[in-house]
Design a protein around this motif. Structure first.
Motif, PDB file in Angstrom:
ATOM      1  N   ASN A  60      -2.792 -34.223 -29.214  1.00 44.18           N
ATOM      2  CA  ASN A  60      -4.277 -34.544 -29.197  1.00 44.18           C
ATOM      3  C   ASN A  60      -4.912 -33.097 -28.814  1.00 44.18           C
ATOM      4  N   TYR A  61      -5.968 -32.794 -29.454  1.00 38.36           N
ATOM      5  CA  TYR A  61      -6.848 -31.754 -28.974  1.00 38.36           C
ATOM      6  C   TYR A  61      -7.933 -32.501 -27.842  1.00 38.36           C
ATOM      7  N   LEU A  62      -8.037 -31.598 -26.806  1.00 36.90           N
ATOM      8  CA  LEU A  62      -8.854 -32.230 -25.621  1.00 36.90           C
ATOM      9  C   LEU A  62      -9.927 -31.164 -25.089  1.00 36.90           C
ATOM     10  N   GLY A  63     -10.275 -30.163 -26.038  1.00 39.58           N
ATOM     11  CA  GLY A  63     -11.464 -29.604 -25.383  1.00 39.58           C
ATOM     12  C   GLY A  63     -11.138 -27.866 -25.126  1.00 39.58           C
ATOM     13  N   GLU A  64     -12.195 -27.212 -24.889  1.00 36.62           N
ATOM     14  CA  GLU A  64     -12.109 -25.702 -24.453  1.00 36.62           C
ATOM     15  C   GLU A  64     -11.983 -25.910 -22.975  1.00 36.62           C
TER      16      GLU A  64
END
Length: 182
Positions: A60-64
């Motif tokens: 899962n991608y969760l942000g920068e």
């Protein structure tokens, strides 16, 4: 966020990966300093945002996040039941029972959810092991459609052809049956 050598997990052709210093369940991917590599990462993130809720086998991608090494991208870190970072498929595939069925299930799920992969390689798939001896496969890189003209995003026939080609290559590398591709 300060990343140190002790946080280093590994690297591929496009990114260097660090364990998050404050959260052992996260990793931070830092793109190598080439503009085209950043474009590739942005494309992958776009596809992850669209598909990660439907596909359980994606990191899962969760942000920068800003780091001392530049802009980083937060992802869930895939770990085994004992907390160890899961190993890449390329290093342990010969030890796994039922791998053909797991790969076939991943293929069917991608096809059903109209999701493409750009680089389906054993180094881009992690094997998460459970305490009972079972395991799951997770795609950690190479997700999305990298074609210049993204016909696969709109045509099930072209998507199926692309997935079949990618999975045929994976099965050949791992010496797995390919009957699910017919």
């Amino acid at each position: 966020m300060e990343l140190l050598n002790e946080h280093y997990l590994g690297q591929g052709r496009q990114k260097v990966v660090y364990r998050h210093p404050c959260d052992p369940n996260l990793c931070i991917k830092i793109p190598k300093a080439k503009p085209r590599l950043l474009k590739s990462l942005k494309r992958e993130i776009k596809y992850l945002k669209r598909h990660q809720q439907k596909l359980q086998f994606l990191s899962n991608y969760l942000g920068e996040i800003e780091t001392n090494l530049g802009k980083g991208y937060l992802f869930s870190l895939i770990c085994d039941h004992d907390g160890a970072v899961s190993k890449p498929l390329e290093s342990i595939y010969s030890e796994l029972d039922g791998l053909g069925e797991k790969v076939a299930s991943m293929y069917q799920s991608l096809l059903k959810n109209k999701s493409a992969v750009s680089e389906l390689e054993p180094c881009n798939i992690l094997v998460k092991r459970w305490e009972n001896g079972d395991y799951e496969l997770y795609i950690i890189d190479g997700f999305g459609n990298s074609d210049f003209i993204k016909v696969c995003d709109f045509s099930r026939i072209f998507l199926k052809n692309k997935l079949t080609r990618k999975f045929r290559g994976l099965c050949e590398l791992l010496d797995l049956p390919q009957s699910f591709l017919d």
